[in-house]
Motif scaffolding. Structure first.
Motif, mmCIF file in Angstrom:
data_model
loop_
_atom_site.group_PDB
_atom_site.id
_atom_site.type_symbol
_atom_site.label_atom_id
_atom_site.label_comp_id
_atom_site.label_asym_id
_atom_site.label_seq_id
_atom_site.Cartn_x
_atom_site.Cartn_y
_atom_site.Cartn_z
ATOM 1 N N PRO A 1 0.818 -1.228 0.000
ATOM 2 C CA PRO A 1 0.000 0.000 0.000
ATOM 3 C C PRO A 1 0.848 1.273 0.000
ATOM 4 C CG PRO A 1 -0.926 -1.617 1.498
ATOM 5 C CD PRO A 1 0.366 -2.191 1.021
ATOM 6 N N LYS B 1 2.320 1.976 -3.395
ATOM 7 C CA LYS B 1 1.313 2.397 -4.376
ATOM 8 C C LYS B 1 0.901 3.848 -4.157
ATOM 9 C CE LYS B 1 -1.055 -1.449 -3.471
ATOM 10 N NZ LYS B 1 -2.088 -2.511 -3.467
ATOM 11 N N ARG C 1 -9.468 -0.874 2.771
ATOM 12 C CA ARG C 1 -9.096 -0.336 4.092
ATOM 13 C C ARG C 1 -8.471 -1.343 5.045
ATOM 14 N NH1 ARG C 1 -12.892 3.248 7.283
ATOM 15 N NH2 ARG C 1 -11.225 4.742 7.402
ATOM 16 N N ARG C 2 -8.105 -2.492 4.552
ATOM 17 C CA ARG C 2 -7.496 -3.426 5.491
ATOM 18 C C ARG C 2 -6.143 -2.886 5.957
ATOM 19 N NH1 ARG C 2 -4.678 -8.513 5.952
ATOM 20 N NH2 ARG C 2 -5.805 -9.845 7.405
HETATM 21 S S1 SF4 Z 1 -7.086 -0.511 0.711
HETATM 22 FE FE1 SF4 Z 1 -7.030 -2.761 0.522
HETATM 23 S S2 SF4 Z 1 -6.488 -3.134 -1.622
HETATM 24 FE FE2 SF4 Z 1 -6.001 -0.986 -1.186
HETATM 25 S S3 SF4 Z 1 -3.852 -0.996 -0.609
HETATM 26 FE FE3 SF4 Z 1 -5.034 -1.160 1.292
HETATM 27 S S4 SF4 Z 1 -5.196 -3.374 1.667
HETATM 28 FE FE4 SF4 Z 1 -4.563 -3.125 -0.469
#
Ligand code: SF4
Ligand code: SF4
Lengths: 469, 225
Positions: free
Chosen positions: A84, A87, A122-123
């Motif tokens: 995350p 990204k 949101r994990r």
């Molecule tokens: S919100 Fe979910 S899919 Fe997006 S980066 Fe975080 S864990 Fe990964």
């Protein structure tokens, strides 16, 4: 059904990214050389640069703890580019670092990350020492891309539908009502006096659906009618504002995302109902119960009328005895339940899912991890409606969920979310898992005992063999 | 060397403390002001109980699910932070200076213990540095500044340790210790180290947002720890 719904996993958290207007013709893939409107990008970045955003951008410790929380990362052999924090760094982080002076090429690359590698579930926020809300950050990055017409084509189309018709499938209100009438007639053969009341002032529940139900799965509407009628609930469907979904939310388009919630709240207020009741859909619930108020800038951030998810109602009905389950019909096969991110982690209903599952299944097996810690199915955040272009990626990142299900040995996976429903179906084929995907309402309509007085009398029945003996 | 010492141990310390506290307070005041207008969501759903638990669990050693998944890091991380805060504040030598400067001091740690804690902090920093290099998901995020910050934090501990043990030229070590300590203090408000204060706010927010905000009308809240 790929173009359909979206549901599930996590949308942009919390508040809507400020300000984002769709360019009139949401042309997703404009040409690379076409200039971008830097001033517009800057204004979106600026308006989202509040205290939280500034803090998140500046205090990330680059500790990498969030990596293991993300199913994209896990599904791709821990590719560090899928963590995350990384990204964010290469998308939103770059946008701020370059003060919005980015080109179309950059936005297109960012698009593949912010939509193609994150479902805004949101994990990760639960695993970050600072609780950095990555989903809100991705939503802001989506708002930037969306403002330049850079977004997955499937979402752009859906958003256009919402802008033009108020619902994601551009279905006419008359067609919706007709479907209700048709279903009332069809299900009336099973339950005496069944009806689907329309626009009833003062009803307790105003029932809202995912447009794919009237469009492709009209029986879902009938099932709900059967449950409501047998429970003797006071309910109705609205002629307007009946679409509880909100795919524009996943586009990062605040103006468009406000449309469906505005319609829905308005109908509920006009009718004076006590609750907006929602079908088994995850992102719809997130939109209606949590984010919608922010799309509309409602002070206090709460919906004007409380929003109830179907599973909340189902559990109440069964526990109170208003709906009785035939013990002989309880599911014998091993079953598990999918925690849709926007029903469990982001809406706190995970215990209810389990209570309900245990009432309906004899051999219930939980996935691991589960509840608030569930992994996204891989179809959330707009992924399903992003369509075939993204399907391969969706199947790859869904590996985590597929493995979770395989480990339970379940032959039935219950999904209280349309989006998970589609993704689980696709995963089933892709990974040859051999299960059935069912919704709670399917299970309940199958298993419930129709009260004596609602069993259609034989003389009403065309097939009856003349009078009774 | 003598004048340098005079400066570093007098004016230098004052400058460092003023910049440190002033910088942090200014950053906080700015963010607080901004939040009133742009972060309504924070105020709308704030809940003391959820905020507090969200903070506390991340302060306790291995108090979060996340750290329990990487226990070695979790422990190194905790030792590092605890040592970093406690050692300099409760060190006997520092408190003598506090007493001279302000006429008050804090309870002090036995020197032997402080010595061990210093070693522990340094070992933890080495571990964190190595982890940054070794784990691909951390390396890819790390900038030169992240490594530099670890060294900035290591420096006062190392020099203080060497000075205390009288290893190397004592006066130089002492000056270096003062200088690096002051640099560290000055850097805190203007870097990610601002999390010294901001941590409490981000945690309070996410704890309330994923917890209290959802935990109404019969729903549960997700624990972010
Ligand atoms: S919100 Fe979910 S899919 Fe997006 S980066 Fe975080 S864990 Fe990964
Ligand atoms: S866990 Fe949080 S602080 Fe650590 S790298 Fe990820 S986002 Fe940054």
């Amino acid at each position: 059904m790929s173009d359909i719904e979206t549901t599930a996993e996590a949308p942009e958290e919390t508040q809507a990214p400020e300000e984002t207007e769709a360019p009139a013709e949401a042309q997703p893939a404009a040409d690379d050389n076409q200039p971008v409107d830097v001033a517009k990008i800057q204004s979106i970045l600026e308006s989202n640069l509040g205290a939280r955003m500034r803090t998140w951008l500046s205090i990330c410790a680059r500790c990498g703890l969030c990596a293991d929380s993300c199913f994209f990362y896990l599904a791709h052999d821990k590719d560090p580019k899928l963590s995350p924090a990384y990204k964010i760094k290469v998308t939103l982080g770059e946008m701020y670092r370059r003060k919005g002076r980015v080109d179309r090429q950059f936005l297109k690359q960012a698009k593949e990350i912010i939509w193609g590698q994150c479902t805004t579930c949101r994990r990760c926020s639960m695993f970050c020492p600072f609780g950095i809300d990555m989903a809100t950050m991705f939503a802001t990055a989506r708002a930037v891309c969306n403002s330049q017409g850079v977004l997955p084509a499937g979402l752009a189309r859906t958003k256009q539908n919402i802008i033009e018709s108020g619902n994601q499938m551009a279905m006419a209100n008359e067609d919706w009502i007709e479907t209700c009438e048709w279903m009332a007639e069809e299900w009336g053969e099973e339950v005496a006096g069944l009806e689907i009341p329309v626009d009833v002032p003062g009803a307790k529940y105003m029932y809202t659906v995912n447009p794919r139900e009237p469009m492709y799965y009209p029986q879902d509407v009938g099932m709900m009618a059967k449950i409501m009628h047998c429970a003797g609930e006071s309910w109705c469907v609205p002629t307007e504002g009946w679409d509880c979904t909100n795919l524009a939310m996943f586009c990062g388009d605040k103006a468009a995302a406000a449309i469906p919630v505005r319609n829905m709240y308005a109908s509920a207020q006009k009718l004076g109902v006590q609750y907006i009741l929602m079908t088994e859909c995850g992102h719809a619930y997130r939109s209606g119960a949590f984010e919608g108020p922010y799309f509309l800038d409602i002070p206090g951030g709460k919906p004007p009328v409380p929003v109830k998810h179907s599973v909340q109602l189902f559990l109440e009905l069964i526990k109170s005895g208003k709906i009785k389950i035939d013990p002989a019909k309880r599911l014998k096969e091993p079953a598990t339940v999918q925690d849709p991110c926007n029903v469990s982690r982001n809406a706190g209903l995970w215990e209810m899912l389990r209570e309900l599952s245990l009432l309906l299944c004899e051999d219930f097996r939980d996935m691991n991890p589960n509840g608030a810690y569930n992994h996204c199915c891989g179809g959330g955040g707009g992924f399903i409606p992003m369509g075939p272009e993204y399907k391969r990626r969706r199947m790859q990142s869904g590996k985590v969920k597929a493995e979770q299900i395989r480990a339970t040995g379940a032959k039935v996976v219950i999904s209280p979310c349309h989006n998970c429903f589609d993704q689980l179906g696709d995963l089933n084929k892709e990974y040859k898992l051999g299960y059935k995907v069912l919704s709670f309402k399917e299970l309940i309509t199958e298993m419930m005992i129709v009260p004596e007085h609602l069993i259609p009398r034989e003389e009403d029945d065309d097939d009856a063999q003349g009078g009774e003996e | 060397m003598r004048e340098l010492y005079e400066f570093l141990s007098g004016t230098g310390v004052w400058i460092a403390f003023v910049v440190f506290t002033g910088g942090l307070l200014a950053r906080l005041a700015f963010l607080a002001g901004l939040s009133r207008e742009r972060d309504k969501v924070v105020y709308n759903h704030f809940d003391g109980g959820w905020a507090w638990r969200s903070i506390l669990h991340w302060l306790l050693p291995l108090g979060s699910v996340s750290f329990r998944q990487q226990p070695l890091f979790g422990i190194a991380f905790w030792v590092f932070h605890a040592g970093l805060l406690v050692t300099p504040l409760f060190l006997g030598a520092h408190n003598q200076l506090f007493a001279e400067a302000f006429g008050w001091s804090l309870p002090t740690l036995p020197d032997r213990l402080a010595d061990w804690m210093t070693i522990a902090v340094m070992a933890a920093i080495v571990f964190l540095f190595a982890r940054r290099l070794a784990r691909p998901e951390v390396r890819i995020l790390s900038t030169a500044w992240d490594y530099a910050l670890l060294i900035i934090v290591l420096a006062p501990f190392l020099t203080g340790f060497l000075a205390y043990r009288q290893i190397g030229p004592y006066e130089l070590m002492l000056n270096l210790h003062l200088l690096t300590g002051e640099v560290m203090l000055v850097v805190i408000p203007f870097s990610k180290l601002g999390h010294l204060i901001l941590f409490f706010f981000t945690r309070a927010f996410i704890g309330s947002d994923m917890g209290a905000r959802r935990a109404i009308e019969g729903r549960l809240g997700a624990r972010t720890w």
